[in-house]
Write a protein that holds these residues in place. Structure first.
Motif, mmCIF file in Angstrom:
data_model
loop_
_atom_site.group_PDB
_atom_site.id
_atom_site.type_symbol
_atom_site.label_atom_id
_atom_site.label_comp_id
_atom_site.label_asym_id
_atom_site.label_seq_id
_atom_site.Cartn_x
_atom_site.Cartn_y
_atom_site.Cartn_z
ATOM 1 N N TRP A 1 0.815 -1.215 0.000
ATOM 2 C CA TRP A 1 0.000 0.000 0.000
ATOM 3 C C TRP A 1 0.847 1.263 0.000
ATOM 4 N N SER A 2 2.143 1.140 0.265
ATOM 5 C CA SER A 2 3.018 2.312 0.244
ATOM 6 C C SER A 2 3.462 2.690 -1.169
ATOM 7 N N GLY A 3 3.129 1.847 -2.166
ATOM 8 C CA GLY A 3 3.507 2.132 -3.538
ATOM 9 C C GLY A 3 4.751 1.407 -4.012
ATOM 10 N N HIS A 4 5.414 0.674 -3.129
ATOM 11 C CA HIS A 4 6.622 -0.067 -3.515
ATOM 12 C C HIS A 4 6.225 -1.485 -3.939
ATOM 13 N N GLY A 5 5.502 -1.563 -5.039
ATOM 14 C CA GLY A 5 4.956 -2.835 -5.477
ATOM 15 C C GLY A 5 6.014 -3.855 -5.854
ATOM 16 N N ARG A 6 7.040 -3.428 -6.581
ATOM 17 C CA ARG A 6 8.067 -4.377 -7.004
ATOM 18 C C ARG A 6 8.788 -4.986 -5.799
ATOM 19 N N LEU A 7 9.172 -4.156 -4.829
ATOM 20 C CA LEU A 7 9.848 -4.652 -3.640
ATOM 21 C C LEU A 7 8.949 -5.623 -2.883
ATOM 22 N N ALA A 8 7.677 -5.280 -2.745
ATOM 23 C CA ALA A 8 6.744 -6.142 -2.020
ATOM 24 C C ALA A 8 6.560 -7.476 -2.735
ATOM 25 N N ARG A 9 6.451 -7.443 -4.065
ATOM 26 C CA ARG A 9 6.304 -8.691 -4.820
ATOM 27 C C ARG A 9 7.513 -9.598 -4.639
ATOM 28 N N GLN A 10 8.686 -9.002 -4.809
ATOM 29 C CA GLN A 10 9.905 -9.797 -4.714
ATOM 30 C C GLN A 10 10.116 -10.356 -3.310
ATOM 31 N N MET A 11 9.808 -9.566 -2.287
ATOM 32 C CA MET A 11 9.962 -10.050 -0.917
ATOM 33 C C MET A 11 8.983 -11.184 -0.633
ATOM 34 N N THR A 12 7.760 -11.080 -1.160
ATOM 35 C CA THR A 12 6.779 -12.147 -0.975
ATOM 36 C C THR A 12 7.277 -13.453 -1.563
ATOM 37 N N LEU A 13 7.733 -13.408 -2.809
ATOM 38 C CA LEU A 13 8.203 -14.620 -3.472
ATOM 39 C C LEU A 13 9.467 -15.161 -2.819
ATOM 40 N N GLN B 1 -3.151 -0.975 -12.971
ATOM 41 C CA GLN B 1 -3.950 -0.019 -12.197
ATOM 42 C C GLN B 1 -3.254 0.433 -10.915
ATOM 43 N N PHE B 2 -2.654 -0.517 -10.167
ATOM 44 C CA PHE B 2 -2.197 -0.182 -8.826
ATOM 45 C C PHE B 2 -0.730 -0.476 -8.543
ATOM 46 N N HIS B 3 -0.084 -1.347 -9.290
ATOM 47 C CA HIS B 3 1.217 -1.867 -8.864
ATOM 48 C C HIS B 3 2.341 -1.601 -9.855
ATOM 49 N N GLY C 1 -7.056 -15.954 -0.109
ATOM 50 C CA GLY C 1 -8.044 -14.875 -0.116
ATOM 51 C C GLY C 1 -7.537 -13.629 0.579
ATOM 52 N N LEU C 2 -6.836 -13.818 1.693
ATOM 53 C CA LEU C 2 -6.248 -12.678 2.400
ATOM 54 C C LEU C 2 -5.277 -11.920 1.496
ATOM 55 N N ALA C 3 -4.366 -12.637 0.834
ATOM 56 C CA ALA C 3 -3.364 -11.988 -0.005
ATOM 57 C C ALA C 3 -3.995 -11.327 -1.222
ATOM 58 N N TRP C 4 -4.993 -11.985 -1.816
ATOM 59 C CA TRP C 4 -5.676 -11.366 -2.959
ATOM 60 C C TRP C 4 -6.310 -10.043 -2.569
ATOM 61 N N SER C 5 -6.887 -9.985 -1.388
ATOM 62 C CA SER C 5 -7.519 -8.730 -0.959
ATOM 63 C C SER C 5 -6.489 -7.621 -0.771
ATOM 64 N N VAL C 6 -5.261 -7.984 -0.386
ATOM 65 C CA VAL C 6 -4.211 -6.989 -0.171
ATOM 66 C C VAL C 6 -3.873 -6.260 -1.457
ATOM 67 N N VAL C 7 -3.805 -6.991 -2.585
ATOM 68 C CA VAL C 7 -3.319 -6.392 -3.839
ATOM 69 C C VAL C 7 -4.417 -6.097 -4.842
ATOM 70 N N ASP C 8 -5.638 -6.554 -4.585
ATOM 71 C CA ASP C 8 -6.711 -6.332 -5.554
ATOM 72 C C ASP C 8 -7.903 -5.615 -4.930
ATOM 73 N N LEU C 9 -8.548 -6.245 -3.953
ATOM 74 C CA LEU C 9 -9.751 -5.671 -3.363
ATOM 75 C C LEU C 9 -9.475 -4.356 -2.650
ATOM 76 N N PRO D 1 -6.812 -2.163 -2.751
ATOM 77 C CA PRO D 1 -6.461 -1.040 -3.628
ATOM 78 C C PRO D 1 -7.647 -0.506 -4.426
ATOM 79 N N SER D 2 -8.589 -1.392 -4.788
ATOM 80 C CA SER D 2 -9.797 -0.919 -5.479
ATOM 81 C C SER D 2 -10.627 -0.030 -4.563
ATOM 82 N N ILE D 3 -10.686 -0.392 -3.288
ATOM 83 C CA ILE D 3 -11.402 0.447 -2.323
ATOM 84 C C ILE D 3 -10.676 1.787 -2.165
#
Length: 415
Positions: free
Chosen positions: A90-102, A285-287, A397-405, A407-409
């Motif tokens: 949610w801070s806008g650092h999508g690439r860092l967050a993706r890479q850290m998750t994986l 849209q968001f990442h 479902g939790l993770a999907w809501s973090v990056v999709d639901l 941010p849409s809200i």
């Protein structure tokens, strides 16, 4: 473009076929048991040989050190990373967050696989003094072994964070790069020393965590751009990652004794699936790289705090709803398909009784007939723990809501 998509589909198919082949061959050859018999005596000797060093380190027992290393263990634990990742997205650092998750998911899976295959019994307490920093460590203190997951994760994540900051900011001052490297090494050293001081790991565990962490980090840095390009592309990502996540649940080795490692892997496997599928659908849209970042004029600190206040309750609600739906849907689907199931925690009526423990099936597993049941027998399981599927879908479902639901809200309420 078509040839590129065809090529991508080919290697994706090869990966999935390779995993299926590995599952079948390793199950038939009982590979886990043979590898454990070969390596466990060597690990056991080094665990016992490291006890004098542990006792000498613990001679400097001090209340301040106890609190410091316990807090440090919490800060670098997987639960902390899991809670920190939504804030990073949610801070806008999508690439860092993706890479850290994986990267966390890969470290968690690979490290726990090794641990559940070859870990030897831990030194008894006493003489070793054990200080548990969290409830999970308190319940499972005897499970920790080679490699040290805290050390492995710290090496990989601190190294990648240093790489990301250096490549993003573009530090040209060599002294700043040295300071960053020294800080990362200091953190790793403190974690390694702290795990021994707390009595949670032996020396061989720490050395194994350091060695495996360096190897994983080196491999990851060599392919990090390709991984991110693949995740953000449109090349059958969702279907491929769904199949991959499902197969990895079966590819995990069977531990000698029940451990919490498989539960951790299942949860983070679900988190990775939710993140990958969510990012793949909403990347533009968001990442994307031009997304507003915290402390910038486009995303002020007050707006970011608003995101956190809205986002945290939302993802917790989604987690609860995902778990409830999974508890209702999965047993029904399993019954319809004739898949034998059991539950150790989530569904009391599916818990095993003494009859099943003695080799007799309960009423809940009598419906299991046909081809699917023969597959279960081939995989050396009388029934499958439905809790694995529930946990998997809950965290997906939790993770999907973090990056999709969520941010849409944010977009809808102008946050």
């Amino acid at each position: 473009m078509e040839s590129s998509g065809s090529g991508s589909g080919s290697w994706q198919g090869l990966i999935l076929v390779g995993i299926v082949t590995w599952i079948c061959v390793s199950s038939y050859l009982n590979f886990t048991y043979k590898l454990r018999s070969l390596l466990q005596p060597w690990v056991a000797r080094h665990v016992l040989g490291g006890v004098p060093l542990i006792l000498s380190i613990q001679k400097c027992q001090n209340g301040v050190l106890d609190a410091f290393f316990s807090a440090l263990s919490c800060v670098v634990s997987v639960p902390f990373y899991t809670a920190f990742l939504p804030l990073l997205f949610w801070s806008g650092h999508g690439r860092l967050a993706r890479q850290m998750t994986l990267l966390i998911a890969f470290c968690d899976y690979f490290g726990n696989c090794i641990k559940d295959v070859i870990s030897a019994p831990r030194p008894s307490c006493p003489p070793v003094r054990r200080i548990t920093a969290t409830k999970d460590e308190q319940d499972n203190a005897m499970e920790y072994g080679l490699p040290s997951s805290h050390t492995l994760n710290t090496v990989c994540l601190s190294g990648y964070l240093l790489y990301y900051v250096s490549s993003s900011v573009g530090f040209e001052n060599v002294s700043i790069q040295y300071y960053g490297f020294a800080l990362a090494c200091l953190l790793v050293a403190l974690i390694a020393f702290g795990r021994i001081y707390l009595g949670m790991h032996s020396v061989v565990d720490i050395v194994g965590g350091l060695a495996i962490g360096v190897l994983i980090l080196g491999l990851w840095l060599s392919v990090t751009d390709q991984i991110d390009d693949f995740i953000t592309s449109k090349q059958n990502i969702s279907s491929f990652w769904t199949a991959l996540s499902f197969l990895l649940l079966f590819a995990y080795p069977t531990p000698e004794h029940p451990t919490p490692s498989y539960e951790y892997h299942t949860a983070f496997n679900g988190v990775t699936l939710g993140i990958v599928t969510g990012v793949q659908q909403t990347y533009s849209q968001f990442h994307h790289e031009a997304a507003p970042r915290v402390f910038s004029p486009e995303l002020l600190l007050s707006a970011y705090i608003g995101r956190v206040m809205v986002g945290i309750p939302t993802i917790l609600l989604v987690k609860f709803c995902s778990k409830s739906l999974a508890k209702w849907i999965l047993p029904t689907v399993s019954s319809a398909l004739g898949i034998p199931i059991r539950s150790s925690t989530y569904i009391p009526k599916l818990k095993l009784n003494s009859g099943h423990a003695n080799g007799k099936k309960t009423d809940e597993t009598k419906f299991s007939v046909g081809y699917l049941h023969r597959i279960c027998e081939f995989l050396c399981q009388d029934s499958f723990d439905i809790d694995t599927g529930i946990r998997f879908f809950q965290y997906a479902g939790l993770a999907w809501s973090v990056v999709d639901l969520v941010p849409s809200i944010f977009s809808y309420i102008n946050l």
